[in-house]
Design an enzyme around this catalytic site. Structure first.
Site, PDB file in Angstrom:
ATOM      1  N   TYR A 152       0.836  -1.206   0.000  1.00  0.00           N
ATOM      2  CA  TYR A 152       0.000   0.000   0.000  1.00  0.00           C
ATOM      3  C   TYR A 152       0.873   1.259   0.000  1.00  0.00           C
ATOM      4  O   TYR A 152       0.687   2.152   0.820  1.00  0.00           O
ATOM      5  CB  TYR A 152      -0.948   0.038   1.212  1.00  0.00           C
ATOM      6  CG  TYR A 152      -1.997  -1.044   1.225  1.00  0.00           C
ATOM      7  CD1 TYR A 152      -3.156  -0.942   0.457  1.00  0.00           C
ATOM      8  CD2 TYR A 152      -1.824  -2.177   2.010  1.00  0.00           C
ATOM      9  CE1 TYR A 152      -4.110  -1.941   0.469  1.00  0.00           C
ATOM     10  CE2 TYR A 152      -2.784  -3.183   2.037  1.00  0.00           C
ATOM     11  CZ  TYR A 152      -3.916  -3.049   1.263  1.00  0.00           C
ATOM     12  OH  TYR A 152      -4.869  -4.046   1.283  1.00  0.00           O
ATOM     13  N   HIS A 153       1.841   1.274  -0.892  1.00  0.00           N
ATOM     14  CA  HIS A 153       2.675   2.468  -1.008  1.00  0.00           C
ATOM     15  C   HIS A 153       3.390   2.469  -2.354  1.00  0.00           C
ATOM     16  O   HIS A 153       3.402   1.464  -3.071  1.00  0.00           O
ATOM     17  CB  HIS A 153       3.708   2.523   0.136  1.00  0.00           C
ATOM     18  CG  HIS A 153       4.673   1.388   0.112  1.00  0.00           C
ATOM     19  ND1 HIS A 153       4.551   0.286   0.919  1.00  0.00           N
ATOM     20  CD2 HIS A 153       5.776   1.178  -0.649  1.00  0.00           C
ATOM     21  CE1 HIS A 153       5.531  -0.558   0.660  1.00  0.00           C
ATOM     22  NE2 HIS A 153       6.283  -0.040  -0.295  1.00  0.00           N
ATOM     23  N   ALA A 154       3.990   3.617  -2.670  1.00  0.00           N
ATOM     24  CA  ALA A 154       4.917   3.729  -3.803  1.00  0.00           C
ATOM     25  C   ALA A 154       6.203   4.329  -3.249  1.00  0.00           C
ATOM     26  O   ALA A 154       6.225   4.846  -2.125  1.00  0.00           O
ATOM     27  CB  ALA A 154       4.325   4.629  -4.882  1.00  0.00           C
TER      28      ALA A 154
ATOM     29  N   ARG B 241       2.315  -0.367  -5.028  1.00  0.00           N
ATOM     30  CA  ARG B 241       2.358  -1.827  -4.949  1.00  0.00           C
ATOM     31  C   ARG B 241       1.610  -2.354  -3.729  1.00  0.00           C
ATOM     32  O   ARG B 241       1.648  -1.735  -2.657  1.00  0.00           O
ATOM     33  CB  ARG B 241       3.797  -2.340  -4.961  1.00  0.00           C
ATOM     34  CG  ARG B 241       4.581  -2.331  -3.670  1.00  0.00           C
ATOM     35  CD  ARG B 241       5.552  -1.197  -3.458  1.00  0.00           C
ATOM     36  NE  ARG B 241       5.950  -0.349  -4.528  1.00  0.00           N
ATOM     37  CZ  ARG B 241       7.190  -0.214  -4.972  1.00  0.00           C
ATOM     38  NH1 ARG B 241       8.146  -0.912  -4.448  1.00  0.00           N
ATOM     39  NH2 ARG B 241       7.488   0.650  -5.910  1.00  0.00           N
TER      40      ARG B 241
END
Ligand code: T46
Length: 134
Positions: free
Chosen positions: A48-50, A95
């Site tokens: 839950y991040h880039a 992702r």
């Protein structure tokens, strides 16, 4: 989307198999950090991040897991289920990792040290940074 699957050459003989990872050869960057994710509980979804500026190569050395990859325009699902290939992720890519098998060991090589400021953990913020970047 700035992702690529890399196949590794297997050095196999009658004893089994061996894969060597070498920076700037089959790992296309200087390796500053390696971490691995294991013992992931059933039905857990992580990520839950880039990243703003990070190259990473993810390899399932055991078991399997899936990645949802999203560059703000397109989404792609990729399953990693073999130690013989790696998933290269660079650029602004959101992702999420899911469907971890019980025996999954997800090893990740990165071209920089852990930097909390490099993470974009809010999806709306991610979309804004993608728009600014393009
Ligand atoms: C990524 C995906 C594939 C550290 O202290 N050092 C590290 O090098 C890392 C990677 C994490 N941490 C700490 C930060 C958190 O307190 O370990 C904890 C778990 O990390 P996080 O919640 O970021 O884990 P994931 O599975 O959501 O994401 C990880 C990586 O952080 C990330 O870069 O691309 O795996």
């Amino acid at each position: 989307m700035k992702i690529k699957l890399i196949d590794f050459t297997i050095m196999g003989d009658e004893r089994g198999s061996l894969i060597a990872l070498e920076e700037n050869h089959n790992v296309p960057f200087d390796v500053k950090r390696v971490y691995y994710i294991f013992g992931t509980k059933k039905d857990v979804r992580r990520g839950y991040h880039a990243h703003r500026d990070l190259k990473q190569l993810a390899i399932c050395t055991s078991g399997s897991c899936k990645f949802l990859l999203d560059d703000g325009q397109n989404k792609q699902h990729i399953e990693l289920n073999s130690p013989t290939h790696g998933l290269l992720i660079e650029g602004l890519v959101w992702r999420e990792m899911y469907d971890f098998s019980e025996d999954c060991v997800l090893m990740v090589l990165a071209d920089n040290y852990y930097t909390a400021n490099d993470y974009i953990r809010d999806y709306e913020q991610f979309l804004q940074e993608v728009a600014y970047d393009s």
